[in-house]
Enzyme design. Structure first.
Site, PDB file in Angstrom:
ATOM      1  CE  LYS A  65      19.150  63.498  56.952  1.00  0.00           C
ATOM      2  NZ  LYS A  65      17.890  63.727  57.346  1.00  0.00           N
ATOM      3  CB  CYS A  66      19.627  61.175  48.852  1.00  0.00           C
ATOM      4  SG  CYS A  66      20.875  60.327  49.262  1.00  0.00           S
ATOM      5  N   GLY A  67      17.186  63.710  50.085  1.00  0.00           N
ATOM      6  CA  GLY A  67      16.135  64.545  49.771  1.00  0.00           C
ATOM      7  C   GLY A  67      14.769  63.776  49.644  1.00  0.00           C
ATOM      8  CG  ASN A  69      11.367  64.052  54.718  1.00  0.00           C
ATOM      9  OD1 ASN A  69      10.404  63.603  55.151  1.00  0.00           O
ATOM     10  ND2 ASN A  69      12.548  63.450  55.322  1.00  0.00           N
ATOM     11  CD1 TRP A  70      12.015  69.520  48.008  1.00  0.00           C
ATOM     12  CD2 TRP A  70      14.147  69.089  47.275  1.00  0.00           C
ATOM     13  NE1 TRP A  70      12.580  70.406  46.921  1.00  0.00           N
ATOM     14  CE2 TRP A  70      13.970  70.181  46.720  1.00  0.00           C
ATOM     15  CE3 TRP A  70      15.541  68.544  47.226  1.00  0.00           C
ATOM     16  CZ2 TRP A  70      14.945  70.987  45.751  1.00  0.00           C
ATOM     17  CZ3 TRP A  70      16.468  69.232  46.365  1.00  0.00           C
ATOM     18  CH2 TRP A  70      16.110  70.377  45.861  1.00  0.00           C
ATOM     19  CG  HIS A 118      15.541  55.397  53.241  1.00  0.00           C
ATOM     20  ND1 HIS A 118      15.679  56.318  52.426  1.00  0.00           N
ATOM     21  CD2 HIS A 118      15.091  55.859  54.566  1.00  0.00           C
ATOM     22  CE1 HIS A 118      15.195  57.582  53.005  1.00  0.00           C
ATOM     23  NE2 HIS A 118      14.886  57.088  54.306  1.00  0.00           N
ATOM     24  NE  ARG A 140      22.346  66.367  49.621  1.00  0.00           N
ATOM     25  CZ  ARG A 140      21.988  67.049  50.757  1.00  0.00           C
ATOM     26  NH1 ARG A 140      21.444  66.206  51.547  1.00  0.00           N
ATOM     27  NH2 ARG A 140      22.320  68.253  51.230  1.00  0.00           N
ATOM     28  CB  THR A 238      12.492  77.155  47.619  1.00  0.00           C
ATOM     29  OG1 THR A 238      11.590  77.724  48.663  1.00  0.00           O
ATOM     30  CG2 THR A 238      12.022  77.544  46.375  1.00  0.00           C
ATOM     31  CD  GLN A 240      15.954  79.348  50.607  1.00  0.00           C
ATOM     32  OE1 GLN A 240      15.282  78.607  49.886  1.00  0.00           O
ATOM     33  NE2 GLN A 240      17.095  79.410  50.824  1.00  0.00           N
TER      34      GLN A 240
HETATM   35  P1  A3P Z   1      20.967  68.986  54.749  1.00  0.00           P
HETATM   36  O1  A3P Z   1      21.100  68.127  55.915  1.00  0.00           O
HETATM   37  O2  A3P Z   1      22.337  68.771  53.875  1.00  0.00           O
HETATM   38  O3  A3P Z   1      20.391  70.169  54.982  1.00  0.00           O
HETATM   39  P2  A3P Z   1      15.924  63.510  53.680  1.00  0.00           P
HETATM   40  O4  A3P Z   1      14.856  64.101  53.319  1.00  0.00           O
HETATM   41  O5  A3P Z   1      16.085  62.215  52.754  1.00  0.00           O
HETATM   42  O6  A3P Z   1      16.137  62.925  54.973  1.00  0.00           O
HETATM   43  O7  A3P Z   1      17.120  64.426  53.281  1.00  0.00           O
HETATM   44  C1  A3P Z   1      17.462  65.482  54.046  1.00  0.00           C
HETATM   45  C2  A3P Z   1      18.249  66.395  53.340  1.00  0.00           C
HETATM   46  O8  A3P Z   1      17.339  66.921  52.231  1.00  0.00           O
HETATM   47  C3  A3P Z   1      18.686  67.670  54.163  1.00  0.00           C
HETATM   48  O9  A3P Z   1      20.121  68.011  53.862  1.00  0.00           O
HETATM   49  C4  A3P Z   1      17.663  68.716  53.857  1.00  0.00           C
HETATM   50  O10 A3P Z   1      18.021  70.034  54.101  1.00  0.00           O
HETATM   51  C5  A3P Z   1      17.625  68.500  52.410  1.00  0.00           C
HETATM   52  N1  A3P Z   1      16.192  68.958  51.835  1.00  0.00           N
HETATM   53  C6  A3P Z   1      14.945  69.106  52.351  1.00  0.00           C
HETATM   54  N2  A3P Z   1      14.178  69.837  51.537  1.00  0.00           N
HETATM   55  C7  A3P Z   1      14.883  70.460  50.666  1.00  0.00           C
HETATM   56  C8  A3P Z   1      14.569  71.513  49.717  1.00  0.00           C
HETATM   57  N3  A3P Z   1      13.424  71.783  49.499  1.00  0.00           N
HETATM   58  N4  A3P Z   1      15.559  71.796  48.878  1.00  0.00           N
HETATM   59  C9  A3P Z   1      17.086  71.411  49.235  1.00  0.00           C
HETATM   60  N5  A3P Z   1      17.262  70.475  49.974  1.00  0.00           N
HETATM   61  C10 A3P Z   1      16.119  70.015  50.669  1.00  0.00           C
END
Ligand code: A3P
EC number: 2.8.2.n2
Length: 303
Positions: A65-67, A69-70, A118, A140, A238, A240
């Site tokens: 959950k630290c991003g 997938n981003w 992870h 994060r 982004t 969005q």
């Molecule tokens: P939230 O649940 O706070 O929205 P992971 O990919 O490690 O599982 O992390 C998921 C978190 O990263 C989610 O947080 C998600 O919304 C956030 N995230 C994914 N893509 C993002 C982006 N382009 N910009 C900002 N946050 C992003």
């Protein structure tokens, strides 16, 4: 956009298994760390010891959950811009998830291979260090990480839910969640952030200035991109933009994975006692350390 059908198939399979799994049966422990039975097996962990990393593998290390997938998306965009080749996901990209034979199949995959993980630092396969693969470590702040983790469990219909935020918080603080304790993960990485071939990235810094973050990542991995290409990639990365495409890229779970994407959402769930407990834990584990400073806890975790 990369073809993610393997990716979606894997996630859908894990969700299918989750449906029949109660929270009390979700975890198994391997070498002291809890993992979800829906994604990991001890046979795969044993096979992981034989995994041969390459020097041009791209390792993306993060606590859940630290991003991740981003960053995965950003890296696949960078590969595409640099090589003009779409990055196809030949396997689900999380190294430790999948069947034990995946490491054999991965021998055939073209470079660069993306290895998201992870795993705690001391659980990574030794060949990553021996063969000097570059590792990007994404952190994060722990409060938003916990809130994101809770929502993931409780919002996705097929994933076992916790009875309440308070219950989840207790488990998170004890490290009784998938991939174990955030703080143990951080303590382990703290000693290695300045190692050769390691680069630290902060989720909150990316939120603040995505193009600058992408530029740093580009330089670290040695991709050749123009300023214009970096701007284009940052516009496509982004929250969005990624949420809008999330069902196409990640299947039914997409909108839950790209939930809110904000800094400071913890303020909606933490009560004062939980705040103090996490502040104390942070102090005990990370205050005065290199990572403790890099996380900018005072800016992001204090009301
Ligand atoms: P939230 O649940 O706070 O929205 P992971 O990919 O490690 O599982 O992390 C998921 C978190 O990263 C989610 O947080 C998600 O919304 C956030 N995230 C994914 N893509 C993002 C982006 N382009 N910009 C900002 N946050 C992003």
């Amino acid at each position: 956009m990369a073809n993610k059908s393997k990716f979606i198939d894997y996630i859908d399979g894990a969700l299918e298994k989750s449906k029949e799994t109660a929270l009390s049966h979700l975890f198994f422990t391997y070498q002291g760390i809890p993992y979800p039975i829906t994604m990991c097996t001890s046979e795969t962990f044993q096979a992981l010891d034989t995994f041969e990393a390459r020097s041009d593998d791209i390792v993306l290390a993060s606590y859940p959950k630290c991003g991740s997938n981003w960053i995965l998306h950003i890296i696949s965009e960078l590969i595409f811009a640099d090589s003009k080749k779409k990055y196809e996901y030949p396997e689900f990209p999380v190294l430790e998830c999948g069947d034990p034979e995946k490491y054999q199949r991965m021998k055939q995959f073209p470079s660069p291979r993306i290895l998201a993980t992870h795993l705690h630092y001391d659980k990574l396969p030794g060949s990553i260090f021996k063969n000097k693969a570059k590792i990007l470590v994404i952190f994060r702040n722990p409060k938003d990480t916990a809130v994101s983790f809770f929502h993931f469990h409780n919002d996705v219909p097929d994933i076992p839910s916790y009875g309440s935020w308070d219950e989840f918080f207790r488990h998170f603080m004890k490290g009784q969640v998938s991939w174990g304790s955030y703080f143990d993960f951080a303590i382990n990485w703290n000693k290695h952030l300045d190692d050769e071939n390691v680069k630290f990235v902060l989720y909150e810094d990316l939120k603040e200035n995505l193009a600058a973050g992408i530029k740093q990542i580009t330089e670290f991995f040695g991709f050749c991109l123009t300023g214009e290409q970096i701007q284009t990639i940052s516009a496509r990365s982004t929250f969005q933009a990624m949420r809008a495409k999330s069902q196409e890229t990640h299947g039914a779970v997409g909108p839950f994975l790209f939930r809110k994407g904000e800094v400071g959402d913890w303020k909606n769930l933490f009560n004062e006692t939980q705040n103090q407990e996490m502040d104390e834990k942070f102090k005990e584990c990370l205050a005065g350390t290199s990572l403790g400073g890099k996380l900018k806890y005072e800016s992001y975790c204090q009301a």
